[in-house]
Design a protein around this motif. Structure first.
Motif, mmCIF file in Angstrom:
data_model
loop_
_atom_site.group_PDB
_atom_site.id
_atom_site.type_symbol
_atom_site.label_atom_id
_atom_site.label_comp_id
_atom_site.label_asym_id
_atom_site.label_seq_id
_atom_site.Cartn_x
_atom_site.Cartn_y
_atom_site.Cartn_z
ATOM 1 N N GLY A 86 -34.109 78.534 -46.213
ATOM 2 C CA GLY A 86 -33.786 77.961 -47.517
ATOM 3 C C GLY A 86 -32.350 77.468 -47.616
ATOM 4 N N ASP A 87 -31.554 77.652 -46.550
ATOM 5 C CA ASP A 87 -30.164 77.185 -46.553
ATOM 6 C C ASP A 87 -30.128 75.663 -46.653
ATOM 7 N N VAL A 88 -29.241 75.191 -47.523
ATOM 8 C CA VAL A 88 -29.075 73.752 -47.714
ATOM 9 C C VAL A 88 -27.813 73.322 -46.974
ATOM 10 N N GLY A 89 -27.964 72.363 -46.096
ATOM 11 C CA GLY A 89 -26.820 71.808 -45.369
ATOM 12 C C GLY A 89 -26.437 70.466 -45.948
ATOM 13 N N VAL A 90 -25.442 69.856 -45.360
ATOM 14 C CA VAL A 90 -25.022 68.514 -45.760
ATOM 15 C C VAL A 90 -25.490 67.556 -44.672
ATOM 16 N N MET A 91 -26.427 66.700 -45.030
ATOM 17 C CA MET A 91 -26.965 65.740 -44.078
ATOM 18 C C MET A 91 -26.004 64.553 -43.940
ATOM 19 N N ASP A 92 -25.938 64.012 -42.744
ATOM 20 C CA ASP A 92 -25.127 62.829 -42.471
ATOM 21 C C ASP A 92 -25.765 61.639 -43.188
#
Length: 190
Positions: A86-92
């Motif tokens: 469920g971790d949200v990352g920062v997409m390029d």
């Protein structure tokens, strides 16, 4: 004989010309506005996704030309979150332009079927050590620079070839697993 000089007549004619000019402009403005709207729609960059693990769907305009729509990026980040943790990352954001170009190259509006977007370092390590290989120690998924996808109605080899033809990053072909890896790293293919 010349008509008598009438200052009110000149004022009336001057105002009449101004009204006629305004009326003509009013008729022309909608056409110009429509042309402008049409140009804006042509510049609209759309993406659509079906996530195979979360069963969520997303279709949105993420950019106007090269300008990203600020509200679209967090929406895409959340949609492409690590589906294990469920971790949200920062997409390029360049990945979205690349996916858009892939769909244009293939001349399809089909939604991408997402197998994997962002991966947390923990998830990546777990997959790397439990799946018998195939997951890179320093995967670009952890940097939000990679996505594993397929497109309904498009063969995996055509999807791979379209992504490779753009020479905009890495492309991995996984025929057995039924997906293509696309990333914004250095140009390479496997």
């Amino acid at each position: 004989m010349a008509p008598p000089h009438n200052p009110h007549r000149r004022l009336f004619l001057g105002r009449g010309a101004a009204v006629a000019h305004a009326a003509a402009a009013a008729v022309l403005l909608p056409k110009a506005a429509l042309a402008s709207l049409s140009e804006e729609q042509d510049l609209a960059r759309r993406l659509a996704f079906n996530h195979l693990h979360t069963h969520e769907r997303l279709a949105l305009v993420y950019a106007q030309g090269e300008q990203f729509i600020p509200a679209a990026l967090p929406t895409l980040n959340h949609f492409l979150r690590d589906h294990y943790s469920g971790d949200v990352g920062v997409m390029d954001p360049d990945l979205f332009h690349l996916l858009h170009r892939v769909r244009q190259t293939l001349q399809t509006q089909q939604p991408f079927e997402v197998i994997s977007g962002y991966r947390s370092p923990h998830t990546n390590e777990t997959l790397r050590t439990t799946r018998g290989g195939g997951v890179a120690r320093r995967s670009l998924h952890m940097d939000g620079k990679a996505i594993d996808v397929r497109l309904p109605g498009v063969s995996l080899s055509d999807l791979r070839d379209a992504a490779i033809s753009l020479r905009a990053g890495g492309v991995g072909y996984y025929a057995r697993e039924q997906f293509v890896h696309i990333d914004t790293g250095r140009v390479r293919s496997w």
